[in-house]
Design a protein around this motif. Structure first.
Motif, PDB file in Angstrom:
ATOM      1  N   PRO A  73      10.069   0.272  -2.915  1.00 28.87           N
ATOM      2  CA  PRO A  73       9.402   0.039  -2.112  1.00 28.87           C
ATOM      3  C   PRO A  73       9.384  -0.508  -0.322  1.00 28.87           C
ATOM      4  N   GLU A  74      10.477  -0.506   0.162  1.00 24.91           N
ATOM      5  CA  GLU A  74      10.166   0.326   0.807  1.00 24.91           C
ATOM      6  C   GLU A  74       9.761   1.775   1.637  1.00 24.91           C
ATOM      7  N   LEU A  83       0.525  -1.382   0.142  1.00 23.61           N
ATOM      8  CA  LEU A  83      -0.210  -0.457   0.066  1.00 23.61           C
ATOM      9  C   LEU A  83       0.763   1.168   0.341  1.00 23.61           C
ATOM     10  N   LEU A  84       0.423   2.096  -1.144  1.00 22.02           N
ATOM     11  CA  LEU A  84       1.639   3.594  -0.702  1.00 22.02           C
ATOM     12  C   LEU A  84       0.525   4.601  -0.660  1.00 22.02           C
ATOM     13  N   PRO A  85       1.390   5.199   0.649  1.00 21.20           N
ATOM     14  CA  PRO A  85       0.659   6.231   1.893  1.00 21.20           C
ATOM     15  C   PRO A  85      -0.277   7.415   0.770  1.00 21.20           C
TER      16      PRO A  85
END
Length: 653
Positions: A130-131, A111-113
């Motif tokens: 990815p982090e 999930l990307l904020p």
């Protein structure tokens, strides 16, 4: 259900796997018989990459509460015997969600904020970090855990109007499109910008990618979704509610975000979902069907589609029917009709496109490898004539023959410098093409567009700025094509001269068709022009939004330019490999001719033995040619599900 989307996709996956195996075995056979030059190897690599990385993306697009997630559950996840994607009442999918499979990544939800929208990076760039994504590991054997994890895509946050404006969800200029505020004046926005689900679902493992998109407001706020992901989907399933038909917001999504190409209408399907709301116990089945047919006809007319592409369905009843193995309810839900439309339209079209590309690639590969076989055949024929001409000749004639061959070899080695000089001219012109199609050229164009969009009062001139950019890009392609044509003319002339002087059989490879990339540019421009409608004019006044749009454009254009550049590189490699192969074979030929003379000088029977040997070599070359034709024919014609063992045996023979 023999022609359902799932069944068709299974067949497509089987065909791709079989093809990849045949291709691998063909590569080994070519290598074993010294037919794997640089051009052949490159064509094999491209075909294998194309086959292994082939994806089929199906985008599900709808305004909120149209039953989109339930439809995805019914078509793809009914095998879990429960709902997997969240599909309760109200807003469920709050962020765009991609479902796919990558064997290098463990099963997970990433999930990307939403806060990443405050930074300039395009969505594609965030994928490489990815982090920055929140990761939730998934257990594919636990449906309850999967469903629980997937609920996260529906999470929301409440923020101030200022933050909502910065994130792209609040616009003072279009108040009617703004979300509701709570008692504290705060705005509900998605917690996540984008979700990636990686699971080993059978269809996803075979290359299916499902794109689940949220409603109009969220789509409009994410330019990359509208101008990149949705236009590149192989099929778009647009979902309406059967009881309301085409609403104002539905029509806005259709007109602003769903590009329907006249030659590709089969890839656009409209679903009239929730027909079960019209199953009225006070109406007869005939009356109910008449209502559904009316709604279908009206929706088709409004959207400008053939009636057959508007399909009435009850996703909820279809899912229930599959979970409970209720054939009668499944038929009533009309879900099988939608699955058939998807299989015939999407999969039929996808397979046709892929097989056409494969057929073209294999034909070119056969020509490249066949050329090497023909060189060998011609050299052997020349040797045969030469040796037969020595029958009955005395020692001095044979000695003179050796001297002549050695002189020919010396002359040929001297000519190498001239051949390299010609190649250096070709490479100089090629460098010009590489520059015109290179990353630096594209970056410069994007920088110029960004600068134009930042000009004060640009709002009404946005389309003009885009149009000027695309015209320059098209002009660059035309210049590249013109230079390629010059190189092609030089190649043709040079090869003709070398063929005449040295008995080569060089043939200029097919010139790259860069005009088709102009058509790709047209499609990209159309998707952006459509996005630059009135509703987005105000957003474009914000520099960060314009920057994000240009980054999204650059991502898509990079793919077009890399493909064009790849075609030019393959063309150059094909020409160089031919020349290298014929130079190499000619040098070997000199060695074989001198060796034959030596053997004849050493023994009286050497001449006849050598002639018999060459006859057997000619027969072996003919066998090679026949085998190449047989193996490549298998690859071109083999449909999914053909008898693999026989063909595998043929390849390994």
């Amino acid at each position: 259900m023999g022609t359902s989307f799932n069944d068709q996709f299974d067949q497509h996956g089987m065909w791709r796997r079989e093809f990849a195996l045949r291709l691998k075995l063909l590569a080994e056979w070519l290598k074993d018989h010294d037919l794997l030059d640089a051009a052949v190897e490159e064509r094999l690599r491209r075909l294998e990459t194309q086959m292994r990385s082939d994806k089929v993306m199906v985008a599900f697009v709808a305004e909120f509460s149209r039953g989109k997630s339930e439809l995805i559950n019914a078509i793809f996840f009914a095998g879990y015997k429960r709902r997997i994607m969240p599909a309760s009442a109200g807003r469920t999918t709050m962020c765009p969600t991609e479902l796919g499979y990558d064997s290098d990544v463990p099963p997970c939800l990433r999930l990307l904020p939403i806060e990443t929208r405050l930074q300039p990076q395009a969505l594609m760039e965030w994928r490489a970090v990815p982090e920055k994504w929140t990761r939730v590991d998934l257990d594919v054997n636990d449906p309850a855990q999967l469903a629980k994890a997937f609920e996260k895509v529906a999470e929301v946050r409440h923020v101030s109007k200022e933050e909502a404006r910065a994130l792209g969800f609040w616009h003072e200029d279009t108040p009617n499109d703004n979300p509701m505020t709570d008692a504290d004046g705060r705005v509900e926005v998605p917690r996540w910008r984008h979700a990636l689900i990686n699971i080993a679902h059978p269809l996803l493992k075979q290359g299916l990618v499902i794109l689940d998109t949220p409603g109009l407001n969220a789509i409009g706020a994410e330019p990359e979704l509208t101008v990149n992901l949705i236009p590149q989907a192989h099929a778009v399933v647009f979902i309406l509610a059967a009881d309301t038909g085409v609403t104002k917001s539905d029509l806005a999504i259709w007109r602003e975000h769903l590009i329907t190409e006249t030659d590709n209408t089969e890839s656009r399907l409209v679903v009239l979902n929730k027909i079960d709301t019209m199953w009225d116990s006070l109406s007869t089945p005939v009356q109910i069907q008449a209502q559904i047919d009316r709604q279908r006809a009206v929706s088709a007319e409004i959207l400008g589609l053939p009636r057959e592409q508007v399909i009435p369905v009850s996703a909820q009843k279809g899912l229930v029917a599959k979970v409970n193995d209720d054939a009668e309810l499944l038929e009533a839900s009309q879900l099988p009709q939608l699955e058939r439309a998807l299989s015939q339209g999407v999969m039929g079209q996808r397979r046709k496109i892929l097989r056409t590309a494969v057929s073209s690639g294999i034909t070119d590969l056969r020509a490249e490898a066949g050329r090497a076989i023909n060189i060998r055949r011609r050299d052997l024929a020349e040797q045969m004539l030469e040796l037969k001409g020595l029958r009955g000749k005395n020692t001095s004639v044979i000695k003179h023959m050796r001297s002549r061959i050695e002189q020919e070899q010396v002359d040929f080695d001297v000519s190498g410098a001239r051949i390299h000089a010609v190649r250096s001219v070709h490479l100089k012109l090629l460098r010009d093409v590489f520059t015109m199609l290179g990353t630096s050229t594209l970056k410069a164009e994007m920088a110029e567009l960004t600068s134009a969009l930042r000009q004060p009062g640009i709002k009404l001139g946005v389309r003009k700025a885009y149009s000027a950019t695309f015209e320059r890009l098209r002009e660059g392609l035309r210049k590249s094509q013109k230079t390629s044509s010059e190189i092609q003319s030089m190649l043709t002339g040079t090869f003709r001269q070398l063929n005449a002087e040295y008995g080569f059989s060089l043939q200029a490879p097919r010139e790259p068709e860069l005009a088709r990339y102009e058509r790709d540019l047209d499609l990209v421009e159309r998707s952006h022009t459509q996005y630059l409608g009135v509703s987005n004019t105000f957003r474009l006044a914000q520099p960060e939004f314009a920057d994000r749009l240009v980054r999204a454009l650059a991502t898509r254009l990079r793919v077009v330019y890399e493909s064009a550049l790849g075609e030019v590189e393959l063309w150059n490699k094909s020409a160089a490999a031919q020349l290298d192969a014929q130079l190499r074979e000619r040098r070997r030929n000199f060695g074989r001719r001198i060796e034959a003379i030596e053997r004849i000088q050493q023994a009286a029977t050497g001449l006849d033995d050598r002639i018999i040997e060459i006859e057997s070599q000619i027969a072996a070359v003919d066998e090679l040619d026949a085998k190449l034709l047989e193996l490549t024919s298998h690859l071109v014609s083999a449909p999914g599900g053909d008898a693999m063992p026989t063909e595998t045996a043929a390849l390994t023979a």
